[in-house]
Scaffold this active site. Structure first.
Site, mmCIF file in Angstrom:
data_model
loop_
_atom_site.group_PDB
_atom_site.id
_atom_site.type_symbol
_atom_site.label_atom_id
_atom_site.label_comp_id
_atom_site.label_asym_id
_atom_site.label_seq_id
_atom_site.Cartn_x
_atom_site.Cartn_y
_atom_site.Cartn_z
ATOM 1 N N ASP A 1 -7.864 -7.766 0.117
ATOM 2 C CA ASP A 1 -6.966 -7.945 1.263
ATOM 3 C C ASP A 1 -7.729 -7.546 2.503
ATOM 4 O O ASP A 1 -8.646 -6.712 2.444
ATOM 5 C CB ASP A 1 -5.726 -7.054 1.159
ATOM 6 C CG ASP A 1 -6.018 -5.643 1.627
ATOM 7 O OD1 ASP A 1 -6.716 -4.916 0.895
ATOM 8 O OD2 ASP A 1 -5.596 -5.265 2.737
ATOM 9 N N CYS B 1 -6.579 -28.106 11.403
ATOM 10 C CA CYS B 1 -7.711 -29.040 11.396
ATOM 11 C C CYS B 1 -7.259 -30.488 11.215
ATOM 12 O O CYS B 1 -8.091 -31.385 11.093
ATOM 13 C CB CYS B 1 -8.725 -28.629 10.330
ATOM 14 S SG CYS B 1 -9.599 -27.112 10.795
ATOM 15 N N CYS C 1 -6.567 -27.765 6.514
ATOM 16 C CA CYS C 1 -5.406 -27.007 6.995
ATOM 17 C C CYS C 1 -4.683 -27.758 8.116
ATOM 18 O O CYS C 1 -5.191 -28.724 8.681
ATOM 19 C CB CYS C 1 -5.823 -25.616 7.464
ATOM 20 S SG CYS C 1 -6.413 -25.539 9.162
ATOM 21 N N ASP D 1 0.858 -1.182 0.000
ATOM 22 C CA ASP D 1 0.000 0.000 0.000
ATOM 23 C C ASP D 1 0.896 1.233 0.000
ATOM 24 O O ASP D 1 2.119 1.134 0.079
ATOM 25 C CB ASP D 1 -0.951 -0.031 1.192
ATOM 26 C CG ASP D 1 -0.218 0.214 2.483
ATOM 27 O OD1 ASP D 1 1.018 0.361 2.458
ATOM 28 O OD2 ASP D 1 -0.871 0.251 3.534
ATOM 29 N N CYS E 1 -12.208 -28.963 6.527
ATOM 30 C CA CYS E 1 -11.005 -28.171 6.242
ATOM 31 C C CYS E 1 -9.761 -29.057 6.216
ATOM 32 O O CYS E 1 -9.641 -30.001 6.994
ATOM 33 C CB CYS E 1 -10.857 -27.080 7.300
ATOM 34 S SG CYS E 1 -9.388 -26.059 7.110
ATOM 35 N N ASP F 1 -2.668 8.232 -1.701
ATOM 36 C CA ASP F 1 -3.980 8.868 -1.785
ATOM 37 C C ASP F 1 -4.406 9.364 -0.415
ATOM 38 O O ASP F 1 -3.769 9.054 0.598
ATOM 39 C CB ASP F 1 -5.027 7.879 -2.328
ATOM 40 C CG ASP F 1 -5.241 6.692 -1.389
ATOM 41 O OD1 ASP F 1 -4.349 6.420 -0.554
ATOM 42 O OD2 ASP F 1 -6.281 6.029 -1.490
ATOM 43 N N HIS G 1 -5.484 -21.499 10.170
ATOM 44 C CA HIS G 1 -6.830 -21.937 9.778
ATOM 45 C C HIS G 1 -7.598 -20.827 9.067
ATOM 46 O O HIS G 1 -8.179 -21.040 7.997
ATOM 47 C CB HIS G 1 -7.646 -22.431 10.971
ATOM 48 C CG HIS G 1 -9.071 -22.653 10.575
ATOM 49 N ND1 HIS G 1 -9.480 -23.775 9.900
ATOM 50 C CD2 HIS G 1 -10.162 -21.848 10.654
ATOM 51 C CE1 HIS G 1 -10.759 -23.667 9.602
ATOM 52 N NE2 HIS G 1 -11.202 -22.505 10.050
#
Lengths: 375, 375
Positions: B270, B313, B310, B90, B308, B144, B339
């Site tokens: 994001d 999990c 991941c 950014d 899940c 900005d 997770h």
């Protein structure tokens, strides 16, 4: 079950193999400490990857949180914390001792207020065995009184140390009885106490050996005594324990202490130092200790230790780790904890290789020279 | 460089492929936020394993710590933080805006005191481009002014929003000039502002499109406005941007917001929500959100989300994660951050698969029904 095979010796130093209910442990070994059912900041898979063979859990803390109901539901600590290899649990004695004025010791056990919620609690040799049976740890420690080195400036006298040691012996016998009554399938270790007094250490050792435990620990060291006092006890006790049984030096210590302990015949070590120091930016390397917060590391592109194969030393610079520490970012202690634990585990792997090759004395000299060089 | 291939559309929703200097990004995509050069509590290797294709860095924070000297020495952010795939940074505008009364905005730029050490600092469109050139991020954001929704209870008027939007346009032009002068080899995005006013959004969009940026962001949403206001702007702006260029909705949002954003034609998202909420025990699952601190999870043996894949999990129960949170153990946020990020990344993978198969509308209906079911 516990089986200990003594593979090789060099002086007092020993290369062994310990077979427990959850697997085999090659000794000498360092055991990472997982007080609350987690080695702070490190994934179980990372521990496996760095060669951890056995980790510690803490009876006192796990009794308070999550509590026995949860641990019983999970069939013990292994499934709860997702660690399938051996676990050793301490007895809670050291933590109760650490409560200081908040606890009251009697022949029966220790009364204290829970530091979590103030509940009145009573820990005895029997309850310690009951808790450790629920935890289903592979190595169970007897409930003992950790004899202090000094209390509010008063050095523990020989008379006080004797009374404390004798209480621990009576508790050892009660632990053994309760452990048998519970039909705990794991292995119970006795703990040698006796403060800084060799005759008391010998008396404790003789009495425990007569009780015939499958393994023995040396407790009451690394409790605030000067280094030379600790080395004196380390030189006295370990090699006097039965040769065919494993020996565990509790709460020790620096890399130098570990190598000295091996020299004196110790097989098992544990200490919070690698993880605690990691969180404070104190890193261990082959060439001495590195203080990550030193401003000189702000621009240092090298890894923590150029000879290290850990995750932190593959892709992360001292400058980046210095930055993470400065910003209070979690990834900092995550990486440094991995590094420090890897250092301790790898050091013991090198010790085992040296013992296997019959060149431990040469290794020890090189280790000292390397560490003294400076980072 | 930036190349954007529009592979497939369904209504306003788009399936695309973004090629940047450090690699390819399949869109729509969620981008984990790594403010200080680290996605909080997550290893770069874990991010890769869970399918992160591009992450964010923060110009403002990295400028202050570790500072440009260090980042220049490392040749940019990629090597410093050990992340070899694309990075978006950014511009610092949002962080400067967040300083509130501590900053002073003029035509030239923003004067403020460093929140780290109090140093007087001056951030302009030109310095933002210079910093981002040192960072060598694949996508550079224009500097900005983030138009607030309200200031101390005063709703921003159309006149105020217009003045702010026009300032951002003049800064966009200065950014473009400086970016070219610096011969930055990456891609500069313009940011549509205009507050909650569609005519201003349209004017901002038209002016930015006339400047011909390689990609466009929608800024000034998720800044405290009611949800229906955000949805109104999300319905207005994205699909009016050039079809053949990538569209990035800044700082948004919940899983529902992401799916709605895709429906409206957004390609990139994001948000700190996955990691921040993870640290507070707020977990995302296919069947709704799970509040880990709820006492009901103390004994729950199930993983966070049974569907899940991941790391968290696979082997860790809700009961264990509840325990880690209660004890303040680092492993708790380490696992829950993995997770939640995995959930967001996997959600966008499912979105891409649905778009590839031409069944995004059906996916969206199923997603809503699943999430509404409750955990």
């Amino acid at each position: 079950m516990l089986r200990f095979d003594l593979l090789h010796t060099e002086g007092h130093a020993r290369r062994g193999r310990l077979t427990l209910n959850h697997g085999v442990v090659e000794t000498p070994i360092f055991m990472p400490v997982g007080t609350y059912g987690t080695v702070k900041g490190v994934m179980p898979a990372s521990l496996e990857a760095m060669g951890a063979q056995i980790i510690l859990g803490n009876t006192f803390h796990l009794w308070l949180r999550p509590g026995l109901d949860v641990l019983r539901q999970f069939g013990g600590l292994h499934r709860f914390e997702n660690w399938q290899r051996p676990i050793l649990t301490d007895s809670g004695g050291f933590q109760v001792w650490s409560l200081g004025a908040m606890r009251k010791i009697s022949e029966e056990g220790v009364k204290f207020a829970s530091p979590v919620n103030g509940d009145k609690l009573f820990l005895t040799p029997e309850t310690s065995m009951q808790i450790q049976t629920v935890l289903n740890s592979d190595i169970v420690m007897q409930f003992d009184e950790c004899t202090p080195y000094e209390t509010s400036g008063h050095l523990t006298t020989e008379q006080e140390a004797r009374a404390s040691m004798e209480l621990s012996l009576r508790w050892a016998a009660r632990c053994k009885t309760e452990f048998a009554r519970l039909e705990n399938p794991n292995a119970l270790f006795g703990i040698v106490q006796g403060g800084m007094f060799e005759p008391l250490r010998q008396a404790s050792l003789d009495a425990l050996v007569a009780m015939d435990f499958p393994g023995y620990a040396i407790g009451g060291v690394s409790v605030g005594e000067p280094k030379d006092e600790m080395l004196r006890i380390m030189a006295h006790t370990p090699h006097r324990l039965p040769a065919h049984k494993p020996r565990y030096l509790m709460g020790v210590g620096t890399p130098e202490d570990l190598v000295e302990g091996v020299t004196q015949g110790v097989d098992l070590f544990d200490c919070v130092m690698p993880t605690r120091n990691a969180r404070n930016g104190h890193l261990f390397t082959r060439h001495g200790d590195l203080r990550l917060r030193n401003a000189r590391y702000k621009t240092d592109e090298r890894p923590i230790d150029e000879s290290c194969t850990c995750t932190a030393c593959n892709g992360f610079s001292r400058a980046y780790l210095h930055h993470l520490d400065r910003c209070g970012e979690m990834l900092g202690p995550m990486l440094t904890s991995i590094h420090n634990l890897h250092y301790f585990l790898n050091l013991m792997r090198e010790v085992r290789e040296a013992l296997d090759a019959g060149r431990f004395e040469a290794f020890r000299a090189q280790f000292r020279a390397d560490r003294a060089r400076g980072v």
